[in-house]
Write a protein that holds these residues in place. Structure first.
Motif, PDB file in Angstrom:
ATOM      1  N   ALA A  51      77.057 -99.128 -46.232  1.00 11.87           N
ATOM      2  CA  ALA A  51      77.587 -97.680 -46.551  1.00 11.87           C
ATOM      3  C   ALA A  51      79.239 -97.382 -46.288  1.00 11.87           C
ATOM      4  CB  ALA A  51      76.715 -96.591 -46.138  1.00 11.87           C
ATOM      5  N   LYS A  53      81.727 -98.498 -47.540  1.00  7.82           N
ATOM      6  CA  LYS A  53      82.782 -98.380 -48.825  1.00  7.82           C
ATOM      7  C   LYS A  53      82.119 -97.215 -49.836  1.00  7.82           C
ATOM      8  CE  LYS A  53      84.317-103.235 -48.477  1.00  7.82           C
ATOM      9  NZ  LYS A  53      84.672-104.336 -49.157  1.00  7.82           N
ATOM     10  N   ASP A  54      81.174 -96.614 -49.318  1.00 11.34           N
ATOM     11  CA  ASP A  54      80.554 -95.476 -50.064  1.00 11.34           C
ATOM     12  C   ASP A  54      81.652 -94.360 -50.391  1.00 11.34           C
ATOM     13  OD1 ASP A  54      78.374 -96.990 -50.465  1.00 11.34           O
ATOM     14  OD2 ASP A  54      77.201 -95.536 -49.197  1.00 11.34           O
ATOM     15  N   TRP A  57      84.381 -95.580 -53.117  1.00 10.92           N
ATOM     16  CA  TRP A  57      83.556 -95.538 -54.355  1.00 10.92           C
ATOM     17  C   TRP A  57      83.227 -94.230 -54.816  1.00 10.92           C
ATOM     18  CZ3 TRP A  57      78.613 -94.364 -56.359  1.00 10.92           C
ATOM     19  CH2 TRP A  57      78.271 -95.000 -57.351  1.00 10.92           C
ATOM     20  N   LEU A  58      82.672 -93.440 -54.064  1.00  9.95           N
ATOM     21  CA  LEU A  58      82.196 -92.266 -54.962  1.00  9.95           C
ATOM     22  C   LEU A  58      83.661 -91.375 -55.221  1.00  9.95           C
ATOM     23  CD1 LEU A  58      79.875 -90.493 -55.369  1.00  9.95           C
ATOM     24  CD2 LEU A  58      79.847 -89.444 -53.066  1.00  9.95           C
TER      25      LEU A  58
END
Length: 73
Positions: A51, A53-54, A57-58
């Motif tokens: 998680a 890089k979430d 990305w988001l």
């Protein structure tokens, strides 16, 4: 996760007391709690690594969605 770790700690403590009071032949009983703790820790580390890089990305998805929405008006 705190509940899960609490259950593991209780399991290991009760198992250790049970084995210590009766016989040492069932030593694998408290070791199951230690193994569960290891599996839970590995799962947390794996989840944290997957998680990481979430946020980027988001943020990109939200920015793209806002940009598309503002272009349409």
């Amino acid at each position: 996760m705190s509940f899960y770790f609490g259950i593991i700690i209780l399991w290991t403590m009760f198992a250790a007391v049970s084995v210590a009071s009766e016989s040492l032949t069932d030593l694998y009983f408290p070791l199951a709690g230690v193994a569960l703790f290891g599996v839970a820790t590995a799962g947390m580390i794996s989840g944290k690594r997957s998680a990481r890089k979430d946020v980027d990305w988001l943020s990109t998805r939200i920015s793209d969605a806002l940009q598309t929405h503002s272009d349409g008006m």
